[in-house]
Design a protein around this motif. Structure first.
Motif, mmCIF file in Angstrom:
data_model
loop_
_atom_site.group_PDB
_atom_site.id
_atom_site.type_symbol
_atom_site.label_atom_id
_atom_site.label_comp_id
_atom_site.label_asym_id
_atom_site.label_seq_id
_atom_site.Cartn_x
_atom_site.Cartn_y
_atom_site.Cartn_z
ATOM 1 N N LEU A 105 0.823 -1.216 0.000
ATOM 2 C CA LEU A 105 0.000 0.000 0.000
ATOM 3 C C LEU A 105 0.858 1.267 0.000
ATOM 4 O O LEU A 105 0.338 2.377 -0.038
ATOM 5 C CB LEU A 105 -0.985 -0.001 1.177
ATOM 6 N N ALA A 144 -0.754 5.180 -5.746
ATOM 7 C CA ALA A 144 -2.066 4.561 -5.957
ATOM 8 C C ALA A 144 -2.289 4.134 -7.414
ATOM 9 O O ALA A 144 -2.849 3.066 -7.673
ATOM 10 C CB ALA A 144 -3.161 5.501 -5.485
ATOM 11 N N LEU A 171 -0.491 0.914 -7.981
ATOM 12 C CA LEU A 171 -1.175 -0.183 -7.295
ATOM 13 C C LEU A 171 -2.417 -0.592 -8.082
ATOM 14 O O LEU A 171 -2.697 -1.774 -8.275
ATOM 15 C CB LEU A 171 -1.553 0.275 -5.876
ATOM 16 N N LYS A 172 -3.136 0.409 -8.543
ATOM 17 C CA LYS A 172 -4.369 0.143 -9.304
ATOM 18 C C LYS A 172 -4.066 -0.658 -10.573
ATOM 19 O O LYS A 172 -4.749 -1.628 -10.888
ATOM 20 C CB LYS A 172 -5.036 1.480 -9.653
ATOM 21 N N ARG A 207 -3.577 7.430 5.022
ATOM 22 C CA ARG A 207 -3.343 7.005 3.642
ATOM 23 C C ARG A 207 -4.535 6.215 3.077
ATOM 24 O O ARG A 207 -4.673 6.081 1.862
ATOM 25 C CB ARG A 207 -2.076 6.133 3.621
ATOM 26 N N THR A 240 -8.642 7.561 -2.817
ATOM 27 C CA THR A 240 -7.767 7.161 -3.926
ATOM 28 C C THR A 240 -7.270 5.734 -3.723
ATOM 29 O O THR A 240 -7.244 4.919 -4.651
ATOM 30 C CB THR A 240 -6.557 8.119 -4.009
ATOM 31 N N LEU A 241 -6.878 5.428 -2.481
ATOM 32 C CA LEU A 241 -6.401 4.079 -2.199
ATOM 33 C C LEU A 241 -7.558 3.085 -2.323
ATOM 34 O O LEU A 241 -7.404 2.007 -2.928
ATOM 35 C CB LEU A 241 -5.767 4.021 -0.798
ATOM 36 N N ASP A 277 -10.108 3.279 -4.145
ATOM 37 C CA ASP A 277 -10.398 3.090 -5.569
ATOM 38 C C ASP A 277 -9.393 2.107 -6.187
ATOM 39 O O ASP A 277 -9.756 1.223 -6.956
ATOM 40 C CB ASP A 277 -10.357 4.446 -6.299
ATOM 41 N N ALA A 278 -8.126 2.252 -5.792
ATOM 42 C CA ALA A 278 -7.093 1.354 -6.339
ATOM 43 C C ALA A 278 -7.349 -0.097 -5.932
ATOM 44 O O ALA A 278 -6.956 -1.025 -6.637
ATOM 45 C CB ALA A 278 -5.708 1.803 -5.865
ATOM 46 N N LEU A 279 -7.998 -0.284 -4.798
ATOM 47 C CA LEU A 279 -8.233 -1.646 -4.290
ATOM 48 C C LEU A 279 -9.519 -2.265 -4.836
ATOM 49 O O LEU A 279 -9.850 -3.399 -4.503
ATOM 50 C CB LEU A 279 -8.297 -1.627 -2.748
#
Ligand SMILES: *Cc1c(COP(=O)(O)O)cnc(C)c1O
Length: 349
Positions: A160, A164, A167-168, A196, A200-201, A203-205
């Motif tokens: 993480l 982002a 990661l996405k 964090r 945005t995070l 959404d990436a997950l």
């Protein structure tokens, strides 16, 4: 508010021994010794964790986990640079493939905070910590080529910590591999840097595959209001949460603390998964207890707290043999049996 304290040192991640002295977390005479520790093993303590620390208390469980200590420079003979044998099972950079149905993928070897007992402490926090694009492509190709791989476990370091967008796209690439059904991420971020965990995070997950998040947490004090809010955002986004803890001398090796930790996790919708016996990482002897002591503590949880709160107590057998449960009944003397039925002496002879 009266007399607001000047906070600049405490509002950023502390990374050097000098930072720690300036922030009042360690005494100036220790500076030189701790500089030597920090040169050997990465240091990072986020404001979220400095806020939880009582540095005046030598037994403070947060300080003990994150403040460097002179004892880290003492490596004992049984300690290993690669304590759980990742290297024997690494076919390409960034992949550890020890079990047929699941692989580890380590896209980044940075963490928000560096735990002093980390089993990958020889690997994390360096300068070239992000897996290069070509290596990541090769790692994904490896997974594509192995259709028995049902689960991809992103670990590190802390996945993480990737930007982002990166990661996405990584999660998207894994999602597109038909035989991969499950993505699991192991992270310290919800506890170490809860802010964090934002839109945005989240959404990436977001993925059409099942994505599970294993949250590292070793003491109930780590579950601050901010950490609890981060966990709530994650579970609210439909991400099932698992708890991963390490049994650590002087941190959580008493029945009350362990019970409180497990209950606090479940209350936050985090299912305790593994309670790890501490690995033989270099310079971590002051955190280790015996397997017999661990067994007694774990046996004490049964009956005392809900079955939901029971983790599996495991040892990652040195040499790359995998994890084995350690609860009483699995261990005879000091011989541990791995998943393929082979016996191993612990510690290795
Ligand atoms: C810990 C680990 C796993 C995951 O094991 P589980 O028992 O599925 O949690 C997978 N591969 C490697 C190399 C590991 O060290």
């Amino acid at each position: 508010m009266t007399n607001p304290r000047p906070l600049p040192q405490r509002r950023r991640t502390l990374r050097t021994a000098a930072d720690l002295v300036q922030a009042g977390l360690v005494e100036a005479p220790r500076l030189e010794a701790l500089q030597a520790v920090a040169e050997r093993y990465a240091v990072a303590i986020t404001p979220a964790l400095t806020d939880l620390m009582d540095a005046t208390d030598p037994a403070d469980p947060i300080a003990r986990q994150f403040l460097p200590d002179e004892r880290e420079l003492v490596t004992s003979p049984e300690e290993l640079a690669d304590p759980i044998g990742d290297e024997v099972w690494s076919p390409v950079k960034g992949i550890v493939h020890r079990y047929p149905d699941r692989v580890l993928l380590t896209p980044i070897l940075h963490c928000p905070v560096y735990c002093r007992f980390c089993f990958r402490r020889e690997k994390v926090g360096g300068e070239e910590a992000v897996l290069a694009e070509a290596d990541l492509t090769a790692a994904l190709d490896y997974i594509r080529a192995h259709d028995k791989v049902w689960e991809v476990i992103l670990t590190g370091g802390d996945p993480l910590m990737l930007p982002a967008a990166k990661l996405k796209s990584l999660i998207g690439a894994i999602e597109d591999i038909p035989h991969v059904q499950v993505i699991r991420i192991h992270s310290r971020v919800p506890v170490g840097d809860p802010e964090r965990v934002g839109p945005t995070l989240l959404d990436a997950l977001t993925t059409s595959k099942a994505l599970w998040l294993a949250v590292h947490c070793n003491h109930p004090k780590e579950l601050s209001p901010a950490a609890e809010a981060a966990l709530s955002r994650l579970s609210g986004a439909g991400i099932p949460l698992l708890g991963q803890s390490v049994l650590l001398k002087g941190v959580n090796d008493d029945p009350e603390t362990l019970a409180e930790l497990m209950k606090a996790l479940v209350r936050n919708r985090v299912k305790p998964y593994y309670l790890h016996h501490p690995d033989l990482a270099p310079g971590t002897g002051h955190f280790r207890l015996s397997i017999q002591e661990g067994q007694a503590l774990v046996a004490g949880l049964r009956g005392r707290i809900s079955g939901l709160c029971q983790p599996t107590y495991v040892l990652d057998i040195p040499g790359g043999h995998g994890k084995s449960p350690l609860a009483k009944g699995y261990v005879e003397g000091v011989t541990v049996t791995d998943w393929q039925g082979r016996p191993h002496t612990y510690p290795p002879q």
